[in-house]
Design an enzyme around this catalytic site. Structure first.
Site, PDB file in Angstrom:
ATOM      1  N   TYR A  56      30.201 -43.532 -48.875  1.00 24.85           N
ATOM      2  CA  TYR A  56      30.583 -42.787 -47.671  1.00 24.85           C
ATOM      3  C   TYR A  56      32.080 -42.482 -47.736  1.00 24.85           C
ATOM      4  O   TYR A  56      32.874 -43.347 -48.119  1.00 24.85           O
ATOM      5  CB  TYR A  56      30.338 -43.600 -46.399  1.00 24.85           C
ATOM      6  CG  TYR A  56      28.911 -43.808 -45.977  1.00 24.85           C
ATOM      7  CD1 TYR A  56      27.844 -43.608 -46.859  1.00 24.85           C
ATOM      8  CD2 TYR A  56      28.605 -44.225 -44.688  1.00 24.85           C
ATOM      9  CE1 TYR A  56      26.534 -43.814 -46.460  1.00 24.85           C
ATOM     10  CE2 TYR A  56      27.287 -44.441 -44.270  1.00 24.85           C
ATOM     11  CZ  TYR A  56      26.256 -44.242 -45.169  1.00 24.85           C
ATOM     12  OH  TYR A  56      24.958 -44.450 -44.781  1.00 24.85           O
TER      13      TYR A  56
ATOM     14  N   ARG B 165      27.586 -52.351 -38.676  1.00 23.87           N
ATOM     15  CA  ARG B 165      26.628 -52.518 -39.776  1.00 23.87           C
ATOM     16  C   ARG B 165      27.344 -53.209 -40.926  1.00 23.87           C
ATOM     17  O   ARG B 165      28.430 -52.780 -41.330  1.00 23.87           O
ATOM     18  CB  ARG B 165      26.082 -51.165 -40.259  1.00 23.87           C
ATOM     19  CG  ARG B 165      25.358 -50.355 -39.182  1.00 23.87           C
ATOM     20  CD  ARG B 165      24.691 -49.126 -39.798  1.00 23.87           C
ATOM     21  NE  ARG B 165      24.280 -48.160 -38.786  1.00 23.87           N
ATOM     22  CZ  ARG B 165      23.129 -48.215 -38.122  1.00 23.87           C
ATOM     23  NH1 ARG B 165      22.299 -49.207 -38.358  1.00 23.87           N
ATOM     24  NH2 ARG B 165      22.819 -47.304 -37.226  1.00 23.87           N
TER      25      ARG B 165
ATOM     26  N   HIS C 177      30.775 -48.990 -31.019  1.00 20.27           N
ATOM     27  CA  HIS C 177      30.699 -48.294 -32.301  1.00 20.27           C
ATOM     28  C   HIS C 177      32.083 -48.167 -32.933  1.00 20.27           C
ATOM     29  O   HIS C 177      32.225 -47.628 -34.033  1.00 20.27           O
ATOM     30  CB  HIS C 177      30.069 -46.903 -32.071  1.00 20.27           C
ATOM     31  CG  HIS C 177      29.750 -46.151 -33.312  1.00 20.27           C
ATOM     32  ND1 HIS C 177      30.470 -45.044 -33.714  1.00 20.27           N
ATOM     33  CD2 HIS C 177      28.795 -46.332 -34.254  1.00 20.27           C
ATOM     34  CE1 HIS C 177      29.969 -44.575 -34.840  1.00 20.27           C
ATOM     35  NE2 HIS C 177      28.956 -45.336 -35.190  1.00 20.27           N
TER      36      HIS C 177
ATOM     37  N   ARG D  47      29.183 -32.011 -41.000  1.00 26.16           N
ATOM     38  CA  ARG D  47      28.200 -32.322 -42.035  1.00 26.16           C
ATOM     39  C   ARG D  47      26.774 -32.097 -41.558  1.00 26.16           C
ATOM     40  O   ARG D  47      25.944 -31.554 -42.275  1.00 26.16           O
ATOM     41  CB  ARG D  47      28.355 -33.783 -42.472  1.00 26.16           C
ATOM     42  CG  ARG D  47      27.460 -34.165 -43.631  1.00 26.16           C
ATOM     43  CD  ARG D  47      27.353 -35.676 -43.759  1.00 26.16           C
ATOM     44  NE  ARG D  47      26.383 -36.224 -42.820  1.00 26.16           N
ATOM     45  CZ  ARG D  47      26.495 -37.412 -42.232  1.00 26.16           C
ATOM     46  NH1 ARG D  47      27.566 -38.146 -42.437  1.00 26.16           N
ATOM     47  NH2 ARG D  47      25.559 -37.842 -41.410  1.00 26.16           N
TER      48      ARG D  47
ATOM     49  N   ARG E 217      21.095 -49.446 -34.366  1.00 27.34           N
ATOM     50  CA  ARG E 217      19.707 -49.099 -34.668  1.00 27.34           C
ATOM     51  C   ARG E 217      19.310 -49.437 -36.097  1.00 27.34           C
ATOM     52  O   ARG E 217      20.000 -49.076 -37.052  1.00 27.34           O
ATOM     53  CB  ARG E 217      19.477 -47.608 -34.406  1.00 27.34           C
ATOM     54  CG  ARG E 217      18.033 -47.168 -34.625  1.00 27.34           C
ATOM     55  CD  ARG E 217      17.884 -45.678 -34.440  1.00 27.34           C
ATOM     56  NE  ARG E 217      18.037 -45.286 -33.057  1.00 27.34           N
ATOM     57  CZ  ARG E 217      18.825 -44.274 -32.658  1.00 27.34           C
ATOM     58  NH1 ARG E 217      19.542 -43.612 -33.527  1.00 27.34           N
ATOM     59  NH2 ARG E 217      18.886 -43.955 -31.378  1.00 27.34           N
TER      60      ARG E 217
ATOM     61  N   ASN F  77      15.942 -39.606 -44.875  1.00 23.33           N
ATOM     62  CA  ASN F  77      16.524 -39.004 -43.669  1.00 23.33           C
ATOM     63  C   ASN F  77      15.445 -38.548 -42.695  1.00 23.33           C
ATOM     64  O   ASN F  77      15.527 -38.782 -41.481  1.00 23.33           O
ATOM     65  CB  ASN F  77      17.372 -37.785 -44.048  1.00 23.33           C
ATOM     66  CG  ASN F  77      18.655 -38.154 -44.761  1.00 23.33           C
ATOM     67  OD1 ASN F  77      19.071 -39.305 -44.772  1.00 23.33           O
ATOM     68  ND2 ASN F  77      19.294 -37.163 -45.364  1.00 23.33           N
TER      69      ASN F  77
ATOM     70  N   HIS G 274      31.594 -38.778 -44.023  1.00 24.18           N
ATOM     71  CA  HIS G 274      31.446 -39.605 -42.823  1.00 24.18           C
ATOM     72  C   HIS G 274      32.717 -39.672 -41.979  1.00 24.18           C
ATOM     73  O   HIS G 274      32.667 -40.094 -40.823  1.00 24.18           O
ATOM     74  CB  HIS G 274      31.024 -41.014 -43.257  1.00 24.18           C
ATOM     75  CG  HIS G 274      30.571 -41.901 -42.155  1.00 24.18           C
ATOM     76  ND1 HIS G 274      31.358 -42.907 -41.647  1.00 24.18           N
ATOM     77  CD2 HIS G 274      29.402 -41.928 -41.453  1.00 24.18           C
ATOM     78  CE1 HIS G 274      30.697 -43.536 -40.675  1.00 24.18           C
ATOM     79  NE2 HIS G 274      29.515 -42.966 -40.541  1.00 24.18           N
TER      80      HIS G 274
END
Length: 707
Positions: free
Chosen positions: A466, A373, A433, A562, A403, A49, A590
């Site tokens: 997730y 992703r 997204h 979170r 990214r 992270n 998530h």
């Protein structure tokens, strides 16, 4: 109002708040309810992270500090240099805590006859063994690189460990760096299969053999992080695919953003560290002394290796509930009622089955999907390719600007195009997204449409770790909305007027503001109502201010955030009615859920791909979807209630910016609850102060000495 190291005015600083999230991840390594190897894994996650944080967030602050040294942050009133120094202090404390836990866990592993040792701790037999390994395998691969006028300063590999060496020959002093050979594991396992040694320690032991005729003054390990968030400027006259290929190459030229040094600060090596920092154009506040081995991500393969021998030291395998209806029966079930699934407690297999069944069904005439992703060997891509091969019209919107997934997505684009899919890259200057999937079928003269809306990516790998929400519906307004959405993104048309969903840019922010206002009005009239939001990050000032307004009229507000949270609870006459909690556990929280209660039992609830961040509200294509009354909404409200009750894995955000554990005796964990209830028969679950001294180096040195 308390002003702390984390905040000023009425807001927390986003990046300092995020560092506190990473501290919560580190704390999981000290939670006895987590198995021993999982504790190590949390330390590796925190390191991973932090690497991305220094690749993306910190470089932008450093750039602003260089370009606008007197400019102040709008939320806190601090200059960027002040922000960087506060960040430095917090992160040093995080690192100290992380390595305290690391050393303790390594000691605990010794009880299981697994030893991570230093060279000094090896027996004579073990020393002979590792010496043979060095001479036979390592030595030929190790290359010292001199740092002098006759050697170009090398482009040091990002995030890789290097050894800095200062050598002396009479009055002559020279310096060199040694990159660790990339194809060797950081932890070398000895023949007894119980003892491990860090490769850098073995190389350091043999430095005299690498610098024959020279005296070793000193050495230390270091590691560099680079800026990977170079601005991507789109050119509408050139194909985006080609631009992204060029951008990936250009991004490798980013400036250093952080230098980590392994070991304890000492006057002996300070000069060498500062010389290295100067070569890298880094300031003292960019240097981090790490009290242990650098880059704890080496723990990922270490944990995976030990897990095979010690399955009791990792979380037991968990498989979510598999929905019983498959193929045509799944589509029939969606026609009867909206279906809502909570992953990973409900297996993501239902989403894969939905897509794969559509690809196989001869009645399917079109599939449209957004992809952000994707997993390696993606079953999603495989199904889309199969559908195209069977003559179905497949339209895929792939976000090339995701990214660190850009190269991966370029690969999938090529595969999809070669298979006959129509591939779009979305809209100029906006990331797509959103998570949406539309299946169109023709049965006789009747066309039927089925939609899937999600809060997470179409990625079967991350879906197992997730937590996310999936909603399937065949309702007319929803499928018409998603049809208009895809036509808007893939072709040319004005922004649609949506009947049910809200779409960013702008749409979701407007909808949230509208619903907060409605809840305020209802509460003022009836003294009933509440707001509960669950998300990854809360940073959008416009929505935060509206939540402050709602708190001022008394609306109870529970926010489950979170990561980064800029909203500051508990400010008298501003946010007294707001409680902020954060849940960190086995699964990464998530899902994004936004609920507006009119009473204790009734609520309007939306799921979304968007966090309440300015980028998501104004600069991305996102979708928020309301869940209509029925079993799906009942389940979602039960899920949200469990999150609100969590006291075992939840932290409470205080006015000072600290997160603390709840003190009451309550062992309820929402994640444990969901796992317990995810059985085949339970497909629906029921019930930091700025210093004035301008001499930064002297400040940094004091911190080094104190750590």
């Amino acid at each position: 109002m308390e002003v702390s190291e984390f905040t000023s005015l009425n807001y927390y600083h986003r990046d300092l708040s995020w560092l506190l999230f990473n501290r919560r991840v580190i704390h999981e390594a000290n939670d006895p309810s987590n198995p021993l190897l999982e504790q190590l894994r949390f330390l590796a996650i925190a390191s991973s992270n932090l690497d991305e944080f220094f690749m993306v967030r910190v470089p932008s602050i450093q750039s602003l500090a260089r370009l606008q040294p007197k400019a102040k942050d709008a939320r806190t009133g601090w200059t960027q240099e002040e922000v960087l120094f506060k960040l430095y202090e917090i992160n040093l404390n995080n690192t100290r805590l992380q390595y305290q836990y690391f050393n303790q866990i390594i000691e605990d592993l010794a009880q299981h006859q697994q030893f991570v040792k230093s060279v000094d701790e090896l027996s004579e037999t073990q020393l002979q063994e590792v010496d043979r390994f060095f001479y036979e395998l390592l030595l030929p691969a190790v290359t010292p690189i001199g740092l002098d006028a006759y050697h170009a300063f090398p482009k040091l590999a990002e995030k890789k460990v290097h050894i800095f060496v200062q050598v002396r020959q009479e009055n002559r002093i020279e310096r060199a760096v040694i990159p660790l050979p990339p194809l060797f594991s950081r932890l070398h396992q000895l023949a007894d299969e119980q003892t491990y040694l860090l490769v850098e320690e073995l190389i350091t032991k043999h430095l005299p053999e690498l610098f024959v005729g020279w005296e070793i003054d000193h050495s230390f390990c270091f590691r560099i992080t680079y800026d990977k968030d170079l601005e991507f400027r789109e050119d509408t006259d050139e194909k985006l695919f080609t631009q992204m290929e060029e951008y990936i190459v250009e991004r490798s030229k980013g400036l250093p953003s952080r230098l980590e040094i392994s070991g304890t600060w000492s006057k002996e090596i300070e000069e060498s560290v500062l010389i290295l920092a100067d070569l890298l154009q880094l300031k003292a506040r960019d240097l981090y002394w790490v009290p242990g081995p650098l880059d704890l991500t080496f723990l990922f393969p270490f944990v995976d290796t030990l897990a095979k021998e010690f399955p009791g030291l990792v979380f037991p395998r968990f498989t979510g509930n598999t929905y019983k209806e498959k193929g045509p029966q799944l589509f029939q079930a969606i026609e009867k009622n909206d279906l809502l699934f909570h992953h990973p407690y409900d297996s993501f297999e239902v989403v894969l089955n939905f897509l794969e069944a559509a690809a196989e069904d001869p009645n399917t005439i079109a599939i449209k999907q957004t992809l952000y992703r994707m997993a390696p060997h993606s079953r999603v891509v495989k199904a889309l390719k199969k559908a195209a091969a069977k003559g179905k019209q497949v339209t895929v919107l792939v976000e090339l600007k995701a990214r660190f997934d850009e190269e991966n997505n370029l690969h999938w684009v090529q595969e999809l195009e070669e298979a006959g899919c129509y591939v779009s890259y979305g809209l100029h200057q906006l990331k797509t997204h959103s998570k949406a999937l539309l299946v169109v079928k023709k049965e006789g003269r009747q066309v039927k449409q089925y939609a899937h809306f999600g809060t997470g990516n179409y990625n079967e790998k991350t879906s197992s770790i997730y937590t996310d929400i999936s909603l399937f519906t065949a309702k007319k307004e929803y499928v018409e909305d998603i049809t208009a959405f895809f036509n808007y993104l893939s072709g040319y048309r004005e922004v649609p007027h949506y009947q049910k969903i809200a779409v960013s840019p702008n749409g979701i922010q407007h909808k949230l503001l509208e619903k907060i206002e409605d809840t305020m009005t209802h509460y003022q009239q009836t003294k009933q109502g509440a707001i509960c939001f669950k998300m990854n990050s809360l940073t959008d000032k416009v929505v935060i201010n509206k939540l402050y307004e709602a708190s001022q009229v008394g609306v109870p507000i529970h926010l489950i955030v979170r990561g980064a949270c800029c909203l500051k609870p508990g400010i008298p006459h501003l946010s007294e009615a707001i409680e902020v909690t954060s849940i960190v556990g086995r699964f990464l929280e998530h899902s994004r859920i936004y609920a507006f209660y009119t009473s204790e039992e009734d609520a309007e609830v939306w799921i979304s791909s968007a966090d309440i961040m300015t980028r998501n509200m104004l600069h991305r294509i996102e979708i928020a979807t309301p869940v209509e009354k029925g079993p799906a909404l009942d389940k979602l409200l039960t899920v949200l209630d469990a999150f609100k009750k969590d006291r075992k894995k939840a932290y409470l955000l205080t006015e000072s910016g600290h997160f603390r554990r709840f003190t009451e005796d309550n062992s309820f964990s929402s994640q444990d609850y969901f796992m317990t209830n995810s059985q085949p028969q339970s497909e629906m679950i029921l019930p930091f102060q700025t210093l004035d001294n301008p001499n930064l180096l002297s400040k940094i040195r004091k911190i080094w000495q104190s750590h």
